[in-house]
Scaffold this motif. Structure first.
Motif, PDB file in Angstrom:
ATOM      1  N   GLY A  62      43.246  53.131  36.912  1.00  0.00           N
ATOM      2  CA  GLY A  62      41.928  52.701  37.377  1.00  0.00           C
ATOM      3  C   GLY A  62      41.216  51.851  36.352  1.00  0.00           C
ATOM      4  O   GLY A  62      40.651  50.807  36.655  1.00  0.00           O
ATOM      5  N   ARG A  63      41.263  52.272  35.100  1.00  0.00           N
ATOM      6  CA  ARG A  63      40.595  51.503  34.052  1.00  0.00           C
ATOM      7  C   ARG A  63      41.306  50.186  33.815  1.00  0.00           C
ATOM      8  O   ARG A  63      40.693  49.184  33.492  1.00  0.00           O
ATOM      9  CB  ARG A  63      40.538  52.321  32.768  1.00  0.00           C
ATOM     10  N   ASN A  64      42.625  50.187  33.976  1.00  0.00           N
ATOM     11  CA  ASN A  64      43.362  48.936  33.823  1.00  0.00           C
ATOM     12  C   ASN A  64      42.930  47.912  34.857  1.00  0.00           C
ATOM     13  O   ASN A  64      42.831  46.719  34.576  1.00  0.00           O
ATOM     14  CB  ASN A  64      44.864  49.193  33.942  1.00  0.00           C
ATOM     15  N   VAL A  65      42.694  48.376  36.086  1.00  0.00           N
ATOM     16  CA  VAL A  65      42.223  47.464  37.132  1.00  0.00           C
ATOM     17  C   VAL A  65      40.881  46.886  36.758  1.00  0.00           C
ATOM     18  O   VAL A  65      40.593  45.699  36.947  1.00  0.00           O
ATOM     19  CB  VAL A  65      42.141  48.201  38.485  1.00  0.00           C
ATOM     20  N   ILE A  66      40.017  47.730  36.184  1.00  0.00           N
ATOM     21  CA  ILE A  66      38.690  47.257  35.778  1.00  0.00           C
ATOM     22  C   ILE A  66      38.817  46.200  34.692  1.00  0.00           C
ATOM     23  O   ILE A  66      38.134  45.171  34.701  1.00  0.00           O
ATOM     24  CB  ILE A  66      37.830  48.436  35.285  1.00  0.00           C
ATOM     25  N   ALA A 103      37.679  42.340  34.883  1.00  0.00           N
ATOM     26  CA  ALA A 103      36.743  41.730  33.929  1.00  0.00           C
ATOM     27  C   ALA A 103      37.358  40.507  33.274  1.00  0.00           C
ATOM     28  O   ALA A 103      36.691  39.499  33.036  1.00  0.00           O
ATOM     29  CB  ALA A 103      36.348  42.750  32.868  1.00  0.00           C
ATOM     30  N   ALA A 104      38.670  40.569  32.995  1.00  0.00           N
ATOM     31  CA  ALA A 104      39.339  39.441  32.345  1.00  0.00           C
ATOM     32  C   ALA A 104      39.354  38.210  33.222  1.00  0.00           C
ATOM     33  O   ALA A 104      39.304  37.087  32.740  1.00  0.00           O
ATOM     34  CB  ALA A 104      40.776  39.840  31.981  1.00  0.00           C
ATOM     35  N   TYR A 105      39.409  38.383  34.518  1.00  0.00           N
ATOM     36  CA  TYR A 105      39.426  37.237  35.420  1.00  0.00           C
ATOM     37  C   TYR A 105      38.026  36.850  35.880  1.00  0.00           C
ATOM     38  O   TYR A 105      37.852  36.270  36.943  1.00  0.00           O
ATOM     39  CB  TYR A 105      40.304  37.542  36.631  1.00  0.00           C
ATOM     40  N   GLY A 106      37.038  37.200  35.071  1.00  0.00           N
ATOM     41  CA  GLY A 106      35.687  36.750  35.351  1.00  0.00           C
ATOM     42  C   GLY A 106      35.033  37.443  36.525  1.00  0.00           C
ATOM     43  O   GLY A 106      34.119  36.919  37.146  1.00  0.00           O
ATOM     44  N   GLY A 107      35.495  38.670  36.901  1.00  0.00           N
ATOM     45  CA  GLY A 107      34.868  39.415  37.981  1.00  0.00           C
ATOM     46  C   GLY A 107      35.346  39.026  39.363  1.00  0.00           C
ATOM     47  O   GLY A 107      34.879  39.588  40.353  1.00  0.00           O
ATOM     48  N   LEU A 108      36.275  38.081  39.464  1.00  0.00           N
ATOM     49  CA  LEU A 108      36.735  37.629  40.786  1.00  0.00           C
ATOM     50  C   LEU A 108      37.410  38.778  41.540  1.00  0.00           C
ATOM     51  O   LEU A 108      37.168  38.987  42.732  1.00  0.00           O
ATOM     52  CB  LEU A 108      37.701  36.465  40.622  1.00  0.00           C
ATOM     53  N   PHE A 109      38.259  39.526  40.829  1.00  0.00           N
ATOM     54  CA  PHE A 109      38.937  40.650  41.468  1.00  0.00           C
ATOM     55  C   PHE A 109      37.923  41.681  41.947  1.00  0.00           C
ATOM     56  O   PHE A 109      38.049  42.226  43.049  1.00  0.00           O
ATOM     57  CB  PHE A 109      39.912  41.278  40.469  1.00  0.00           C
ATOM     58  N   PHE A 110      36.919  41.954  41.123  1.00  0.00           N
ATOM     59  CA  PHE A 110      35.893  42.936  41.488  1.00  0.00           C
ATOM     60  C   PHE A 110      35.134  42.486  42.734  1.00  0.00           C
ATOM     61  O   PHE A 110      34.855  43.279  43.636  1.00  0.00           O
ATOM     62  CB  PHE A 110      34.940  43.130  40.314  1.00  0.00           C
ATOM     63  N   VAL A 111      34.808  41.226  42.787  1.00  0.00           N
ATOM     64  CA  VAL A 111      34.078  40.688  43.945  1.00  0.00           C
ATOM     65  C   VAL A 111      34.901  40.851  45.219  1.00  0.00           C
ATOM     66  O   VAL A 111      34.385  41.235  46.274  1.00  0.00           O
ATOM     67  CB  VAL A 111      33.712  39.210  43.705  1.00  0.00           C
ATOM     68  N   ILE A 112      36.198  40.568  45.129  1.00  0.00           N
ATOM     69  CA  ILE A 112      37.064  40.697  46.303  1.00  0.00           C
ATOM     70  C   ILE A 112      37.115  42.145  46.781  1.00  0.00           C
ATOM     71  O   ILE A 112      37.031  42.426  47.975  1.00  0.00           O
ATOM     72  CB  ILE A 112      38.476  40.178  45.973  1.00  0.00           C
ATOM     73  N   VAL A 113      37.242  43.082  45.825  1.00  0.00           N
ATOM     74  CA  VAL A 113      37.288  44.508  46.189  1.00  0.00           C
ATOM     75  C   VAL A 113      35.997  44.935  46.873  1.00  0.00           C
ATOM     76  O   VAL A 113      36.001  45.640  47.884  1.00  0.00           O
ATOM     77  CB  VAL A 113      37.556  45.371  44.945  1.00  0.00           C
TER      78      VAL A 113
END
Length: 309
Positions: free
Chosen positions: A221-225, A229-239
């Motif tokens: 879970g922390r690795n996903v976070i 964060a490394a990709y500028g929050g793009l992954f977080f936004v998609i989720v």
């Protein structure tokens, strides 16, 4: 056949009088090998000598020893160089030039040539120019707490002394110092994850960015976070968008079910009465069945009395 003695004597007199020898001609380059960064400006320092009494008619640089129409091509007349080449020398001793905005295609050997009123001379072996870009070398992923070494590499050692600058996610790193062309990250944390690039102070060229992922021991879970964060929050936004869509679908289905139930109750007000009657009817059948199997005591005694009489 040896030339006649008078002819040899005349040749010796000519050399002595004119004082001309091959040692009087020459071109010197300093340095003779140059490693330059892509898109930078290069200065090729050069001096030349020629016999006394000769007059300089033309000076120019070329990058080939092959003649065209009896002469070496002049770089200042080449469309690829004409706007970038500047002659800084003179027609006496200095033959220095500046070549700006160098590209990888500019890696070549270059020669200075001068023509006098009596002879011509080309400066062999010339100066070798190698143009390089920058590349970051780093491990693809590391574990929290590791020490990491990132290297800003080039295909040759830069001639000019270089001070390297490092970037993480396009932002300059100011809290850490670099050693030569290396960046040391000791005891890495999740904040160290990101896209790293390097540059040389005073130059516009920046290397392509390389992704550094920091893996943890508390679970995936922390690795996903960290990756998010490394990709500028793009992954977080998609989720987040996916979660919102799922919630909207669930809410819409629940609302649809409530509306259907409410509509059914409004359209059939006798549903409760019908259910009560059905329950009572079922209860009556059960009662009759029990009575048949187990007659009531009062009825049994009455029948018995009538039999005795």
């Amino acid at each position: 056949m040896a030339p006649p003695l008078p002819l040899v004597f005349l040749l010796m007199i000519h050399v002595c009088v004119s004082g001309v020898s091959s040692a009087d001609w020459g071109v010197s380059y300093s340095p003779s090998h140059i490693c330059a960064l892509k898109d930078s400006s290069v200065i090729m320092r050069c001096t030349y000598t020629y016999p006394t009494g000769y007059k300089i008619k033309k000076v120019f640089w070329t990058k080939t020893l092959v003649k065209h129409n009896g002469e070496h091509p002049d770089l200042s007349e080449d469309p690829e160089y004409s706007q970038r080449l500047q002659y800084l020398g003179d027609k006496q001793k200095n033959c220095t030039i500046r070549l700006s905005h160098v590209t990888l295609k500019d890696s070549h050997k270059y020669y200075f040539k001068f023509n006098t009123d009596k002879d011509k001379w080309i400066g062999y072996p010339g100066v070798t120019l190698t143009v390089t870009d920058l590349q970051v070398e780093s491990p693809e992923r590391v574990t929290e707490g590791d020490s990491v070494r990132l290297t800003c590499k080039s295909s040759c050692t830069l001639t000019d002394r270089a001070t390297f600058i490092w970037y993480r996610n396009s932002q300059p790193l100011t809290e850490r110092r670099d050693r030569n062309n290396e960046l040391l990250l000791q005891s890495v944390r999740r904040e160290d994850a990101g896209r790293y690039s390097c540059a040389v102070h005073g130059h516009n060229h920046i290397s392509p960015a390389v992704q550094l992922n920091v893996m943890f021991h508390h679970g995936a879970g922390r690795n996903v976070i960290v990756i998010a964060a490394a990709y500028g929050g793009l992954f977080f936004v998609i989720v987040v968008i996916i979660i919102i869509i799922i919630i909207m679908i669930i809410q819409r289905k629940m609302k649809s079910r409530r509306s259907a139930l409410h509509k059914y109750e409004n359209d059939d007000p006798s549903a409760d009465t019908y259910t009560a009657l059905e329950l009572r009817s079922r209860s009556s059948d059960l009662y009759d069945t029990l009575t048949t199997i187990h007659p009531r005591p009062a009825d049994h005694q009455s029948s018995s009395s009538e039999y005795e009489n």
